[in-house]
Design a protein around this motif. Structure first.
Motif, PDB file in Angstrom:
ATOM      1  N   ARG A 114       0.838  -1.207   0.000  1.00  0.00           N
ATOM      2  CA  ARG A 114       0.000   0.000   0.000  1.00  0.00           C
ATOM      3  C   ARG A 114       0.877   1.262   0.000  1.00  0.00           C
ATOM      4  N   VAL A 115       1.924   1.268   0.820  1.00  0.00           N
ATOM      5  CA  VAL A 115       2.827   2.432   0.863  1.00  0.00           C
ATOM      6  C   VAL A 115       3.546   2.578  -0.483  1.00  0.00           C
ATOM      7  N   GLU A 116       3.970   1.459  -1.049  1.00  0.00           N
ATOM      8  CA  GLU A 116       4.677   1.524  -2.339  1.00  0.00           C
ATOM      9  C   GLU A 116       3.761   2.048  -3.442  1.00  0.00           C
ATOM     10  N   ALA A 117       2.507   1.627  -3.394  1.00  0.00           N
ATOM     11  CA  ALA A 117       1.559   2.118  -4.406  1.00  0.00           C
ATOM     12  C   ALA A 117       1.409   3.633  -4.273  1.00  0.00           C
ATOM     13  N   ALA A 118       1.378   4.111  -3.034  1.00  0.00           N
ATOM     14  CA  ALA A 118       1.272   5.561  -2.815  1.00  0.00           C
ATOM     15  C   ALA A 118       2.527   6.271  -3.321  1.00  0.00           C
ATOM     16  N   LEU A 119       3.693   5.677  -3.076  1.00  0.00           N
ATOM     17  CA  LEU A 119       4.940   6.278  -3.569  1.00  0.00           C
ATOM     18  C   LEU A 119       4.912   6.351  -5.084  1.00  0.00           C
ATOM     19  N   ASP A 120       4.455   5.267  -5.712  1.00  0.00           N
ATOM     20  CA  ASP A 120       4.389   5.238  -7.175  1.00  0.00           C
ATOM     21  C   ASP A 120       3.472   6.349  -7.679  1.00  0.00           C
ATOM     22  N   THR A 131      13.268   1.576  -3.994  1.00  0.00           N
ATOM     23  CA  THR A 131      13.843   0.288  -4.360  1.00  0.00           C
ATOM     24  C   THR A 131      12.776  -0.801  -4.285  1.00  0.00           C
ATOM     25  N   ARG A 132      13.146  -1.985  -4.739  1.00  0.00           N
ATOM     26  CA  ARG A 132      12.255  -3.132  -4.577  1.00  0.00           C
ATOM     27  C   ARG A 132      12.604  -3.773  -3.235  1.00  0.00           C
ATOM     28  N   SER A 133      11.878  -3.364  -2.195  1.00  0.00           N
ATOM     29  CA  SER A 133      12.209  -3.843  -0.848  1.00  0.00           C
ATOM     30  C   SER A 133      11.511  -5.159  -0.551  1.00  0.00           C
ATOM     31  N   GLU A 134      12.268  -6.082   0.032  1.00  0.00           N
ATOM     32  CA  GLU A 134      11.705  -7.359   0.481  1.00  0.00           C
ATOM     33  C   GLU A 134      11.683  -7.411   2.003  1.00  0.00           C
ATOM     34  N   ALA A 135      11.848  -6.232   2.653  1.00  0.00           N
ATOM     35  CA  ALA A 135      11.890  -6.197   4.113  1.00  0.00           C
ATOM     36  C   ALA A 135      10.723  -5.367   4.658  1.00  0.00           C
ATOM     37  N   ASN A 136      10.776  -5.004   5.920  1.00  0.00           N
ATOM     38  CA  ASN A 136       9.657  -4.277   6.539  1.00  0.00           C
ATOM     39  C   ASN A 136       9.868  -2.763   6.494  1.00  0.00           C
ATOM     40  N   PHE A 137      10.473  -2.312   5.409  1.00  0.00           N
ATOM     41  CA  PHE A 137      10.682  -0.873   5.242  1.00  0.00           C
ATOM     42  C   PHE A 137      10.712  -0.545   3.753  1.00  0.00           C
ATOM     43  N   VAL A 138      10.595   0.740   3.459  1.00  0.00           N
ATOM     44  CA  VAL A 138      10.797   1.203   2.088  1.00  0.00           C
ATOM     45  C   VAL A 138      12.023   2.105   2.080  1.00  0.00           C
ATOM     46  N   PHE A 139      12.658   2.193   0.924  1.00  0.00           N
ATOM     47  CA  PHE A 139      13.874   2.989   0.766  1.00  0.00           C
ATOM     48  C   PHE A 139      13.636   3.877  -0.436  1.00  0.00           C
ATOM     49  N   LEU A 140      13.564   5.182  -0.186  1.00  0.00           N
ATOM     50  CA  LEU A 140      13.130   6.071  -1.255  1.00  0.00           C
ATOM     51  C   LEU A 140      14.048   7.260  -1.417  1.00  0.00           C
ATOM     52  N   ARG A 141      14.006   7.781  -2.642  1.00  0.00           N
ATOM     53  CA  ARG A 141      14.887   8.883  -3.004  1.00  0.00           C
ATOM     54  C   ARG A 141      14.168  10.217  -2.817  1.00  0.00           C
ATOM     55  N   THR A 142      14.907  11.160  -2.252  1.00  0.00           N
ATOM     56  CA  THR A 142      14.299  12.434  -1.892  1.00  0.00           C
ATOM     57  C   THR A 142      15.095  13.587  -2.490  1.00  0.00           C
ATOM     58  N   PRO A 143      14.620  14.145  -3.600  1.00  0.00           N
ATOM     59  CA  PRO A 143      15.334  15.284  -4.188  1.00  0.00           C
ATOM     60  C   PRO A 143      15.495  16.432  -3.186  1.00  0.00           C
ATOM     61  N   ALA A 144      14.622  16.536  -2.190  1.00  0.00           N
ATOM     62  CA  ALA A 144      14.722  17.624  -1.203  1.00  0.00           C
ATOM     63  C   ALA A 144      15.856  17.379  -0.218  1.00  0.00           C
ATOM     64  N   GLY A 145      16.423  16.181  -0.239  1.00  0.00           N
ATOM     65  CA  GLY A 145      17.509  15.874   0.706  1.00  0.00           C
ATOM     66  C   GLY A 145      16.969  15.100   1.893  1.00  0.00           C
ATOM     67  N   PRO A 146      17.676  14.042   2.278  1.00  0.00           N
ATOM     68  CA  PRO A 146      17.170  13.162   3.330  1.00  0.00           C
ATOM     69  C   PRO A 146      17.021  13.846   4.695  1.00  0.00           C
ATOM     70  N   ILE A 153       1.632   8.416   4.437  1.00  0.00           N
ATOM     71  CA  ILE A 153       1.161   8.692   3.079  1.00  0.00           C
ATOM     72  C   ILE A 153       0.598  10.112   3.001  1.00  0.00           C
ATOM     73  N   ALA A 154      -0.058  10.549   4.062  1.00  0.00           N
ATOM     74  CA  ALA A 154      -0.616  11.911   4.068  1.00  0.00           C
ATOM     75  C   ALA A 154       0.491  12.965   4.157  1.00  0.00           C
ATOM     76  N   GLY A 155       1.561  12.651   4.907  1.00  0.00           N
ATOM     77  CA  GLY A 155       2.597  13.661   5.156  1.00  0.00           C
ATOM     78  C   GLY A 155       3.681  13.748   4.088  1.00  0.00           C
ATOM     79  N   LEU A 156       3.822  12.690   3.310  1.00  0.00           N
ATOM     80  CA  LEU A 156       4.961  12.652   2.369  1.00  0.00           C
ATOM     81  C   LEU A 156       4.944  13.732   1.282  1.00  0.00           C
ATOM     82  N   PRO A 157       3.807  13.972   0.616  1.00  0.00           N
ATOM     83  CA  PRO A 157       3.866  14.928  -0.504  1.00  0.00           C
ATOM     84  C   PRO A 157       4.480  16.272  -0.111  1.00  0.00           C
TER      85      PRO A 157
END
Ligand code: PLP
Length: 372
Positions: free
Chosen positions: A297-303, A310-325, A363-367
């Protein structure tokens, strides 16, 4: 004699080993207390340390209460009951299993047992920082075969480096912080190239989220010396109890670890908690299933937001942030979300999959947080 105006003396040389000067202490995810101090908020979703926020088995609490009733007694130094239970389910003799206060302690034991100064250790960054830390403490030579652009292992390059016979070869799958898992074929390819003088250390801290194949069988089939590390901190929801375990290719390897580990290193309370969690297979299965569906569900929202991940197989997502981590983590912190900025090039953040309500908040806070 008065010494009031004595000149300041040069600081004495530290007695600490020079090797430690090059080591940067592990930086853990932000605690709830620190998040509260920084923001004045009190209700946080702690998504920075890959804990299972769905919680441990409800049976753990009773086991802990029973164990804590006798604090005057030393714990079982061999964790016999827990090792027997683990061995039975895995179909491995308990003499091939060691329990440790978290798998990070097992990494420490293995590195100290294997690496002499100047020995080579092969790893693939970005990966779990403990390998680099303990390798430096052991004065080993780190051979880094960096991961590909999508953070998959560069299998041919790792196989070629493994063929050189490093003392220790690290495979972390699913990998922290990127989430990428190794296929059976990838593991077999690397192992086939690895001489049987190399100890293969497989870190499977997230294995309960990715059980596509039986890693122990693949390692056994290879036939060299290996240790697979697992933990109760992630899917089992016992991070606060500090219990991990290792399965080794032979009883002899475990006997070496027993020589250098502190004997009473896993508390009686922790042993009892881990045993109760291990026995509650239904709880494990249901929390893992919920985490995987929430990750989708989180990945679908990221998409949908067009966020690279990345394609995560664990209990987290790893995402790229142009604004800086760091900026993204700080913005999310003020929304009550603790996430983990990483130093990975390109600007990447790791975010644990929490309870459904935590993920809703994310999901609400990310954008807004991701605006460059
Ligand atoms: C979390 C983690 C560990 C350490 O977990 P413990 O709490 O010490 O058992 C080890 N390896 C990886 C890859 C991890 O992500």
């Amino acid at each position: 004699m008065l010494v009031l105006d004595r000149k300041p003396q040069a600081a004495p040389a530290t007695p600490m080993r020079a090797a430690l000067d090059g080591v940067v202490a592990y930086k853990a995810g932000m605690t709830l207390a620190e998040a509260g101090r920084r923001t004045g908020l009190s209700d946080f979703a702690k998504l920075a340390s890959n804990e299972n926020l769905l919680g441990a088995s409800p049976k753990v609490a009773d086991a802990v209460m029973a164990a804590v009733a006798e604090p005057q007694i030393y714990p079982d130094p061999y964790c016999e009951t827990l090792r027997a239970a683990i061995g039975q389910r895995l179909g491995v003799s308990s003499s091939r299993i060691v329990v440790s206060p978290g798998s990070e302690a097992l990494i420490d034991y293995v590195f100290r047992a294997v690496l002499a100064p100047g020995d080579k250790i092969l790893l693939s960054s970005p990966t779990f920082p403990a390998y680099d830390i303990f390798a430096r403490c052991a004065e080993a030579e780190i051979v880094d075969v960096p991961r590909l652009a999508n953070f998959d292992l560069d299998v041919p390059a790792v196989a070629a480096a493994a063929a050189q016979g490093p003392k220790l070869l690290i495979l972390c799958t699913p990998n922290n912080p990127t989430g990428n898992a190794l296929s059976r074929e990838a593991v077999e390819t690397v192992l086939a190239a690895t001489p049987k003088t190399t100890l293969v250390f497989v870190d499977e801290a997230y294995r309960e989220y990715f059980e596509a194949y039986d890693m122990l069988a693949v390692l056994d089939a290879w036939g060299g010396p290996w240790i697979a590390a697992r933990t109760f901190s992630k899917a089992y929801g016992l991070a606060g109890m500090r219990v991990g375990y290792g399965v080794a290719s032979s009883e002899e390897l475990i006997a070496y670890l027993d020589r250098l580990r502190p004997p009473f290193n896993v508390t009686a309370v922790s042993q009892a908690a881990a045993l109760a969690a291990w026995e509650d297979r239904e709880h494990l299965a249901s929390t893992v299933a919920l985490t995987l569906s929430e990750r989708a569900r989180v990945e679908a929202a990221l998409d949908q937001m067009g966020v690279e991940h990345t394609r995560s197989e664990a209990n987290f997502v790893f995402l790229r942030t142009p604004a800086g981590p760091e900026a993204v983590a700080m913005r999310l912190l003020h929304e009550g979300l603790i996430v983990r900025p990483t130093p990975v090039k390109g600007g990447w953040v790791r975010i644990t999959i929490g309870r459904p309500a935590d993920n809703d908040r994310l999901i609400a806070g990310l954008p807004a947080a991701l605006v460059p």
